[in-house]
Design a protein around this motif. Structure first.
Motif, short mmCIF file in Angstrom:
data_model
loop_
_atom_site.label_atom_id
_atom_site.label_comp_id
_atom_site.label_asym_id
_atom_site.label_seq_id
_atom_site.Cartn_x
_atom_site.Cartn_y
_atom_site.Cartn_z
N VAL A 133 5.39 -1.99 -18.97
CA VAL A 133 4.39 -2.96 -19.42
C VAL A 133 3.42 -3.32 -18.29
O VAL A 133 2.19 -3.36 -18.48
N VAL A 134 3.96 -3.56 -17.10
CA VAL A 134 3.12 -3.91 -15.95
C VAL A 134 2.17 -2.75 -15.61
O VAL A 134 0.99 -2.96 -15.30
N PHE B 95 0.90 -0.50 -17.63
CA PHE B 95 -0.18 -0.35 -18.61
C PHE B 95 -1.09 -1.58 -18.68
O PHE B 95 -2.23 -1.47 -19.14
N THR B 96 -0.62 -2.73 -18.25
CA THR B 96 -1.45 -3.94 -18.30
C THR B 96 -2.21 -4.18 -17.00
O THR B 96 -3.41 -4.50 -17.01
N MET B 97 -1.53 -4.04 -15.87
CA MET B 97 -2.16 -4.30 -14.58
C MET B 97 -2.71 -3.03 -13.94
O MET B 97 -3.70 -3.07 -13.22
N GLY B 98 -2.04 -1.91 -14.20
CA GLY B 98 -2.48 -0.66 -13.60
C GLY B 98 -2.13 -0.57 -12.13
O GLY B 98 -1.70 -1.56 -11.50
N GLN C 103 0.28 -4.62 -6.57
CA GLN C 103 -1.00 -3.98 -6.28
C GLN C 103 -1.03 -3.36 -4.87
O GLN C 103 -2.03 -3.45 -4.14
#
Length: 322
Positions: free
Chosen positions: A34-35, A37-40, A193
């Motif tokens: 999920v992280v 695909f949402t945050m990249g 990140q």
């Protein structure tokens, strides 16, 4: 006198909290996906294409001032970040300026790079540029495909090797554990990140190699004990096998982490992402070898009578020492 981090004989029940540990692993994998695909991911220049310029100055880095100096050049969205490192002296301030590939250009022209450097030197005439890296968008796309293919190829080769060495249940358990390690590692990089470039791909491949080595050691001992204790419940044989290899696992992981932590703290920011990936990989790889791979093998079940050949197991190489 021999140093022992783990007693000579242990009898820990690694299945006592199996539902919790396995559930935690499944949840961590799902959250990581999920992280992602949402945050990249914070892709580096290797995957995005463009130019990265590293600056060094005696004056403190002011991102707003740097950006104002570059705005007249019309380079579009420019990413500027200060690089922190405990090894830097008080008069050494480092920044990284990343410019994505310009539309219709394979690489930023040398004249543009010179203009950018001149613009930054208006902020500090003594500023230096120790490194400039450029990657074209076509090359970066090929690098992405190659990176994904290298990881998939390594997982496929390991699946085939474990199937030949043991049985298909062991292959599924080992590859599931490796998938668990890779996905959670990517999730950590997406969550925090942390810059993700080709060196991180090298780190992930190293994680795969380290994790499968630890898993194979446990599986080897499990196979020996399956032959030795033919009537002992499979769960108890697995617990015994992990306990018998626990000292080796702790010593190997512990000594590896000592070197990696030293590199993480003192190695500098250039290799910090790579070292972090391997450090995290050693931790998560050790965990998955003990708490993920064997749980899947227990669920699938294995053959107990090794004197008879199985039509579904590629064990013709089972007696080869490798």
């Amino acid at each position: 006198m021999r140093l022992r981090l783990v007693p000579a004989e242990t009898n820990y029940d690694f299945f006592k909290f199996a539902p919790a540990t396995f559930g935690l692993s499944v949840a961590a994998v799902l959250v990581s996906i999920v992280v992602f695909f949402t945050m990249g991911l914070n892709y580096g220049i290797d995957f995005l294409g463009g130019t990265t310029i590293r600056t060094e100055s005696a004056q403190p880095v002011d991102v707003a001032v740097y950006r104002a100096a570059l705005d007249p050049l019309g380079l579009g969205d420019v990413a500027i970040s200060e690089v922190f490192d405990p090894t830097f002296g008080s008069d050494r301030h480092v920044a990284q300026v990343r410019i994505q590939a310009q539309p219709g250009e394979d690489a930023i022209a040398p004249e543009t790079i010179l203009a950018l450097e001149a613009a930054l030197q208006t902020v500090d005439p003594g500023m230096t540029f120790p490194s400039v890296e450029s990657v074209g968008p076509k090359v970066s796309g090929e690098l992405v495909r190659t990176a994904v293919m290298s990881i998939l190829a390594s997982l496929t080769a390991i699946l085939f090797y474990i199937w030949l060495r043991f049985e298909w249940q062991f292959s599924v358990g080992a590859v599931a554990a490796l998938f668990h390690d890779v996905v959670i590692t990517v999730g950590v990089f997406a969550l925090f990140q942390i810059p993700f470039d080709l060196t991180i791909i090298a780190g992930i491949l190293t994680i795969i190699g380290y994790s499968i080595n630890d898993t194979v050691v446990i599986f080897d001992r499990l196979r020996e004990n399956l032959r030795k204790f033919k009537t002992m419940p499979l769960r108890d044989v697995m617990n015994l096998s992990v306990n018998e290899t626990l000292s080796r696992t702790v010593m190997t992981s512990g000594t590896t982490l000592i070197a990696l932590i030293a590199l993480l703290v003192l190695g500098g920011d250039v290799i910090r992402g790579f070292v972090f990936a391997i450090t995290w990989g050693v931790v998560i790889g050790t965990y998955s070898s003990v708490f993920v791979a064997k749980n899947i093998v227990l669920y699938l079940g294995v053959k107990r009578d090794w004197s008879k050949k199985s039509a579904t197991a590629g064990t013709q190489f089972a007696d080869i020492d490798a």
